[in-house]
Design a protein around this motif. Sequence first.
Motif, PDB file in Angstrom:
ATOM      1  N   LEU A 241      82.097  19.002  74.151  1.00 59.99           N
ATOM      2  CA  LEU A 241      81.531  18.987  75.582  1.00 59.99           C
ATOM      3  C   LEU A 241      81.519  17.557  75.868  1.00 59.99           C
ATOM      4  N   TYR A 242      81.356  16.476  74.809  1.00 55.90           N
ATOM      5  CA  TYR A 242      81.182  15.105  75.258  1.00 55.90           C
ATOM      6  C   TYR A 242      82.216  14.072  74.870  1.00 55.90           C
ATOM      7  N   PRO A 243      83.619  14.437  74.895  1.00 55.36           N
ATOM      8  CA  PRO A 243      84.691  13.505  74.283  1.00 55.36           C
ATOM      9  C   PRO A 243      84.832  12.325  75.390  1.00 55.36           C
ATOM     10  N   ARG A 244      84.135  12.327  76.549  1.00 57.52           N
ATOM     11  CA  ARG A 244      84.295  11.297  77.541  1.00 57.52           C
ATOM     12  C   ARG A 244      83.248  10.210  77.317  1.00 57.52           C
ATOM     13  N   LEU A 245      82.206  10.500  76.480  1.00 54.55           N
ATOM     14  CA  LEU A 245      81.030   9.645  76.241  1.00 54.55           C
ATOM     15  C   LEU A 245      81.160   8.852  75.185  1.00 54.55           C
ATOM     16  N   GLU A 246      80.375   7.715  75.010  1.00 57.82           N
ATOM     17  CA  GLU A 246      80.281   6.850  73.992  1.00 57.82           C
ATOM     18  C   GLU A 246      79.685   7.466  72.803  1.00 57.82           C
TER      19      GLU A 246
END
Length: 217
Positions: free
Chosen positions: A121-126
């Motif tokens: 879900l969050y591969p684009r977040l730090e």
Amino acid sequence: MHGAWHDPTCWDDVVADLRSRGHRVLAPDLPLGDPATTYAERVRPALAALPVARTDDGDPIVVVGHSMGAAYAPLVSATLPAALTVLLCPGLGPLRAGFPWPPAGPDGVSVWDPSMAVAALYPRLEPERAWHFAARLRPMAPAADRYPLGRAERAALPTVVVCAADDEMFALETERDRARISLGVDPVEIPGGHLPMLTDPVGLAALLDGFLRRSAS
């Protein structure tokens, strides 16, 4: 309106930006994790918030639903004459092949393993932010009854569909086709993935601000 597994805090940055632009913004908490709740019960927090959202000067109302929340947004808009519905990354078509949907129990309740959620879900977040949101994820369950709006009723609502070019869950081409076939609209296409409220809140707020201003004109 947040989607599956999430809570209203996923909207915090977008809400803050829209309020700085002078808009009144509410992000209701929907009980999407209880398999005993009906569609009507799930939208009750949003309907209860409407008296607070309305203004005396007749400003338009825009109802925004993200992902699974896009199924609930039209139920709210149907109670509001002339409200604009924005379906953000709505999942009008099937999941992308290979997307690792979390396991569900016999009652349909699905729960993410945090490490799987970070990757899917969050591969684009730090990493720190990814783990923060993964730790907040809640169970999700299908509603206890059938969807109350028919296809024609949904298509009759003034609607904008917003699709992300690299949505991790839903393919842009399929979403584009379904928006045209099911709702008769060409979607607005934005860059990025399935959670633009987390990856580009300023850009998303600007987009929603534009929708509202055009709706008011």
